[in-house]
Design an enzyme around this catalytic site. Structure first.
Site, short mmCIF file in Angstrom:
data_model
loop_
_atom_site.label_atom_id
_atom_site.label_comp_id
_atom_site.label_asym_id
_atom_site.label_seq_id
_atom_site.Cartn_x
_atom_site.Cartn_y
_atom_site.Cartn_z
N LYS A 17 0.85 -1.19 0.00
CA LYS A 17 0.00 0.00 0.00
C LYS A 17 0.89 1.24 0.00
O LYS A 17 1.75 1.38 0.86
CB LYS A 17 -0.86 -0.05 1.26
N LYS A 46 -13.20 -8.12 -8.19
CA LYS A 46 -13.72 -8.69 -6.95
C LYS A 46 -15.05 -9.33 -7.33
O LYS A 46 -16.11 -8.70 -7.28
CB LYS A 46 -13.90 -7.59 -5.90
MG MG Z 1 -6.92 -1.92 -4.32
#
Ligand code: MG
Length: 308
Positions: free
Chosen positions: A111, A218
């Site tokens: 991240k 997703k």
């Molecule tokens: Mg992402």
């Protein structure tokens, strides 16, 4: 706390099917409360008309009910796919990365956009040095950058072993779609769309725009992931199958789609477990590979029973 809804349907032939609706708060417009209310609304019978109404309003519930209604899928040939290791943000990644490398991971997701860009770029260089050679990094900015900062990062990332940069700018900002297309054209490192793909319609939209980067899918959040994936496959798009932090029940459905995907196999974004206080609900993915044998062992009925 992660909330979701399990559905169980008795089919006309007397068998039972199971599905999981696990909308991600802030990702699309669905909420778990709305899913629960819609289930109560449906009552004890699901007819085609009621199901159709859910396709657009509550795609994850439509998905869960479709999974529950479908018979046992075609048996998948035995398969195994790589998994991306999830690293903590900032310097904490430096302690984790070598350990994950020793475990066999070769794709690392980190991240970014959390600290100062210069600091993070320096940490990235240390990370590259800390993992086995040939490893690749996925940099997920979660929409944290503006165009200027994104350009700086994309130019640096182009000179490093970066598989892609994920969602460099936010999905809903003014003219953000044009900015993403512009950035994709300006730099050789691929860009992955994550928050930009929250519905079945978004998949079609970005395909129509000729998006040549990655699509983070997703599958649990799409109403009809099979149809979306067929479109992506026809376009020879690059797809990363990713967790929506669902339990093993929903993860099984998503991973079965990943095993069936005919295109190039990017590492799975399923390095999220262990995740739940009750380990029975964790999906597979603690290690560098997930096999169809593991997903085959997931027993939806046992998970359903574990709730009560
Ligand atoms: Mg992402």
């Amino acid at each position: 706390m992660r909330e979701g809804v399990y559905v169980r349907i008795e089919r006309p032939d007397g068998t039972c099917g199971y599905g999981e609706a696990a909308p991600v708060p802030g990702f699309g417009a669905e909420s778990t409360d709305a899913v629960e209310a819609a289930c109560l609304d449906l009552g004890d019978r699901v007819d085609a008309e009621a199901l159709m109404r859910l396709e657009r309003s509550l795609p994850s519930l439509y998905n869960a009910l479709s999974c529950a209604l479908a018979g046992a899928g075609d048996a998948q040939p035995q398969r195994s796919l790589g998994v991306a290791a999830l690293l903590p943000a900032g310097r904490a990644a430096l302690a984790q990365a070598p350990l994950r490398g020793e475990q066999g991971f070769r794709v690392f997701k980190w991240k970014v956009g959390v600290g100062h860009a210069d600091d993070e770029i320096a940490i990235l260089d240390d990370l590259v040095a800390a993992v086995p050679s040939g490893s690749l990094f996925r940099l997920d900015a979660n929409g944290a950058w503006d165009r200027r900062l994104a350009s700086k990062w994309l130019s640096r990332a182009s000179e490093r072993p970066v598989e892609f940069v994920e969602q460099p700018i936010e999905a809903s900002g003014p003219r953000s779609d044009d900015t993403l297309l512009g950035l994709a054209a300006d730099f050789p490192v691929p860009i992955a769309l994550d928050e930009s793909i929250v519905s079945d319609g978004d998949v079609g939209l970005w395909l129509d725009r000729g998006w040549a980067g990655y699509f983070v899918v997703k599958a649990s959040l799409l109403a009809d992931p099979k149809a979306a994936l067929e479109r992506l496959a026809r376009a020879k798009a690059r797809v990363v199958f990713s967790s929506a932090l669902e339990t093993a029940l929903g993860a099984k459905a998503s991973l079965d789609l990943a095993f069936a995907w005919p295109g190039a196999k990017a590492a799975l974004g399923f390095g999220v477990y262990p995740l739940f206080a009750d380990a029975r609900f964790d999906g597979p993915g603690g290690g560098p590979f997930i096999s169809s044998e593991e997903t085959g062992r997931i027993n939806p009925e046992a998970l359903w029973n574990a709730l009560s």
